[in-house]
Each structure stands twice: as C-alpha cells, then as structure tokens.
Design an enzyme around this catalytic site. Structure first.
Site, PDB file in Angstrom:
ATOM      1  N   GLU A 173       0.793  -5.333  17.817  1.00  0.00           N
ATOM      2  CA  GLU A 173       2.003  -5.936  17.214  1.00  0.00           C
ATOM      3  C   GLU A 173       2.891  -4.888  16.539  1.00  0.00           C
ATOM      4  OE1 GLU A 173       0.811  -9.287  14.745  1.00  0.00           O
ATOM      5  OE2 GLU A 173       0.225 -10.444  16.497  1.00  0.00           O
ATOM      6  N   GLU A 292      -3.860 -12.689  21.900  1.00  0.00           N
ATOM      7  CA  GLU A 292      -4.091 -13.487  20.685  1.00  0.00           C
ATOM      8  C   GLU A 292      -3.406 -14.825  20.896  1.00  0.00           C
ATOM      9  OE1 GLU A 292      -3.385 -11.887  16.761  1.00  0.00           O
ATOM     10  OE2 GLU A 292      -3.852  -9.856  17.449  1.00  0.00           O
TER      11      GLU A 292
END
Ligand code: AHR
Length: 502
Positions: A173, A292
C-alpha cells in the site's frame, strides 16, 4: 417468491481457477502471530511453539498461500532482526501499529509453520524505510543455494536448504498516507521496477506483485496502476488490489451490495492493465493479486482505546456476524467470476486479526466467515463457467442495481463435479431456483449446504461457537435435466452435483 434462472454452458468458460485465490494473510499485528499461530507457553503448542489447534483449522481450510509479514507492519520491518538465535533478537518499535515487536517469531519460523500448514509463502518486502538493497539481501537469504554472505547466514541459522519462496510483494500500500514511507506513483514505479529487475537477475524463477491502489476510492487510483505498470511491465507479474467493506450504518441490503463495487473495481483494474498492455504492444498479460480483502469495521472504535507500545494487544478483533459471512460468500463469488484474471487473493487475515479463526488460551473456534471460505476453498476448483443469472434486482444507494441472487458455477472436470455457489440477498422471501443442466443432464444433486440465520447479527463466540453453521438441506433436485429448488431467504448455498454412475 422471486424466481432465479441460472444459465450455463460447459463450453462457455471464464477460466481455470488458480487455487491461490483461496490464500490468506498473517501480519505481525495484534494477536495474529503471537497467541494466534505461535504461543510456546500454550497447552496447545507443538515442539516449535506453534498452536496445534490453529494449525488443525488452517489445514481444514487448506490455505494454499499465506502473505507475510505485513501489511503496514512490513514498511518499517527489519527482517534481519527476526532471524538467528531468539535470545539475540532485538525488540523493535512497530511504527505502523504503535506496538512493540519482540521478534520471537520471524521469517524462518514462518517458513516452518507454512510447511506444517501445507501452504506456500507470499513474502512482502519493506519499501517504506528500506528498498532495493534490503530486498536483494532478503532474497539471497531465502532463495540462494549457498556460498554467499546471506545464504551462509541462513545456513548458520539452521536452514541448510533455501526456502525457495516464489511469490514476492514489492511493498505494501505504498500510495497510502498511513504507510510508513509513502511514495508518489513516480517514486514507487521506479523503485519497484528497478528492484524487481534486480531480484529477477538473482532468481528468474520468482514472481512479483506490484502495489496497486490501497482501495478503489484512493485519489490516485487508475493513474497509480498505469504509471507502475508502464515503468515495470516486463518484470511485474501481478498488480495488487486491496478492498475491505463495512456496515457502520446498519443497512444490511446496502452492505450486501458491496461486492457489486468489488466487481467494478476488478473490471477497472483489468482495463488499466490491458491499456498498458496495448500501449506497449505486449503479449504479456498482467494478472491480479487481490491480496487483502474482507469485511473490516467492527473493531474500529474499540481499537482507538488501546494502549500504545505494548505487545500483542487485541487489535482488529472483529467478531463476524451472519451478514458478514454472506458478504464474504458474495465476494468469493465475485472473485470466481473473474477467475481468468484474479489469480491470487488473500482473505485478510487468518487468525485473531479480522480473521475466520479466533483463539484464546482455552482453544480455537470458527467465526461465521470461516464457512463460505472453507466451502469455496474445498469445492471451488477446476473451471469457472460463465454464469448468467436472470433474477430481479434491488437498488442500493451506493452501488446501484444489485441482483437478489449472486451465483457462480464451477466445473471440476477431474472430479466430474459441478458446484453452484449462491448468495440469496432477499432478506424476507425464499427464492425459486432453476438451472438447465444442458451437457450435465445426467448429473444429480449430492449435497446442498446452506448457511442461514433469521438474525443477520448472529455471531459465533468462544462460549457459543456453533450459532451460525452450515446445515444440509434437501430443497433442490434434478428433473428431466433441470435443477429445481427453493433457496432460503438470506442464505449462503453450495450445491454439488455429480454424474450418475450406473
Ligand atoms: O489487514 C490490515 C491492514 O489493512 C494491513 O496492514 C494494510 O495493508 C491494510 O491497510
């Protein structure tokens, strides 16, 4: 009663299902590692301190690949601190989750644990406080046979043979302002491309996952993916997607619409990958690693009250209810409906932290979300068929039209088994189902598992672990080559059919 007609044809396929779409995730976060998979002082610990009760459930789920060690955690992680004699390993500050990491469990223990669990490793690397050098050293430690600084260090640590980790994440991320060492698309694209290139020089057998956007609503979404792929197309194999949903407004129908958004997100990422492919006149196709995904919101408020700089706090301990399990089922259906492009996916996470498995000192239990995950991982293999569903829709405020039935059919040729996964989103009425079996006309129903509860907020707890569990149902049958039946309102269904053996 609403009617749903499901249409399939054996020759109309989406694609081969990669079993790694049933992956999961263990981050050094909360009680995922400590108390979750590793607790040497526990009565359930094996000779390496791994919890046997957790391992038994992980094996029941048959998790093919587990992402590690983060997550946000990885962006300030020094892997060297997590290897070697335990008494020499330093405790470190974990800047992501504001806790102390003891390093009593590290990368070698994780590799041992995955062997016991029957899983592969998806290793994430620190692109926050570190970068290419640390990544190359880590790869040398893990995958290089011997005769070099880090491969010999691994041997001295008791691991003569390399771990041969195939799948590597180039950071986590990196577009997120919460990420330690957040980068612009430009900065990240160059770092990922250069590091990936060097890593593949050392080990051409590896595959690389580059960071996509942290979620579909990120302000740089789209441009980020395009820039990263333009720079690193030749070395990148997968672009990552992350997506979580919640129901903070307590609107069940609206919440159950969330996988419509996931579907759109996947379509958009595919479009961007193919835009870059076209621009480059490339024959290579980039696939998606949805590494995720889950429901995550229940623990948000209580987590704000947790003390900082402690070890293994009860962080992100969402207690999942029945509607969460329905959405997890719907998200799995969405993933399967994109089996041609989504080749890896990780339910985030596996134990104690937004997880299907929970543990206490007294044992381990299955949350509601465990079951759709178990069913898909057990029966969702082979080829995903194009599944047309003719059914009425409802309107959701956020995501527009939502079919009352989510469905995908999987054809497992090796087992001669046809499996239909379905979520009924009608909260009031049961639904009539029909599906012309066409080329599968001589198939019969062998089982129909259903998860249903009148109370969408019902949960499984340590005291009452079996409040929401699947049961066998006899409401579907085959007549003249057509599958008929009635599906319960608000339900998760797995219908398996096999060829009649005469
Ligand atoms: O899974 C929990 C966190 O969610 C991860 O650490 C991070 O990558 C994401 O924001």
């Amino acid at each position: 009663m609403k009617k749903a007609q499901v249409i399939i044809d054996r020759d109309f396929v989406v694609g081969e299902i990669d079993k790694r779409i049933y992956g999961s995730f263990i981050e050094h976060l909360g009680r995922a590692v400590y108390d979750g998979i590793y607790q040497p002082e526990s009565e359930f610990a094996d000779e390496q301190g791994f919890r046997k009760d957790t391992l038994a459930l992980v094996k029941e789920l048959n998790v093919p690949i587990v992402r590690y060690p983060g997550g946000n955690f990885v962006s300030s992680f020094y892997w060297e601190d997590s290897v070697g004699p335990k008494e020499e390993r330093p405790a470190r500050v974990d800047l992501a989750w504001k806790v102390i990491e003891s390093n009593r469990f590290g990368l070698n223990e994780f590799c041992d644990w995955t062997k016991k669990a029957g899983s592969d490793v998806m290793m994430a690397m620190n692109f926050g406080t570190r970068g290419m050098e640390a990544a190359l050293n880590l790869l040398e430690y893990c995958n290089f046979e011997g005769g070099t600084k880090y491969s010999e260090l691994r041997k001295r640590h008791g691991y003569e043979k390399p771990h041969n980790i195939k799948t590597w994440c180039l950071g986590n991320e990196m577009d997120g302002p919460w990420q330690i060492g957040q980068k612009t698309a430009e900065e990240y694209a160059i770092l990922a491309a250069q590091t990936g290139k060097a890593m593949k020089e050392m080990d051409p057998g590896i595959e690389l996952v580059a960071c996509g956007s942290s979620h579909s609503g990120m302000p740089t979404f789209g441009e980020w993916e395009a820039r990263v792929l333009e720079e690193g197309y030749d070395v990148i194999d997968y672009i990552s997607m992350h997506q979580y949903y919640g129901n903070p407004d307590d609107n069940t129908s609206g919440f159950l619409a969330s996988n419509v958004d996931l579907d759109q997100f996947i379509c958009n990422v595919i479009a961007i990958c193919d835009y870059v492919k076209g621009k480059k006149h490339s024959n290579k196709t980039i696939h998606i690693s949805l590494d995720e995904w889950n429901v995550w919101y229940h623990s948000n408020e209580q987590d704000k009250l947790l003390p900082k700089w402690v070890q293994k706090p009860h962080q992100l301990e969402d207690v999942y209810n029945f509607e969460d399990a329905m959405l997890v089922g719907s998200m799995l259906i969405t993933i399967l409906r994109h089996a041609d492009r989504v080749k890896m996916a990780c339910l985030a996470q596996l134990v104690n932290v937004i997880a299907p498995i929970m543990t206490s000192d007294r044992g381990a239990w299955r949350q509601t979300t465990y079951y759709p995950y178990l069913h898909a991982a057990t029966y969702g293999h082979g080829t995903a068929l194009q599944t047309i569903v003719k059914v009425p829709s409802y309107k959701s405020e956020k995501y527009g039209d939502v079919p009352y039935l989510d469905c995908v059919v999987v054809w497992n040729e090796a087992k001669e088994e046809l499996v239909l996964f379905a979520v009924v989103k009608d909260l009031e009425e049961d639904m009539e189902l029909s599906m012309d079996l066409k080329q599968f006309a001589d198939f019969q129903v062998v089982s129909h598992e259903v998860m249903h509860h009148e109370d969408v907020k019902a949960v499984n707890t340590e005291e009452h672990p079996d409040t929401v569990v699947p049961t066998q149902c006899k409401s579907v049958y085959v007549e003249n080559g057509i599958l008929y039946g009635v599906l319960k309102h608000k339900s998760w269904n797995v219908i398996r059919l096999e060829k009649v053996r005469r």
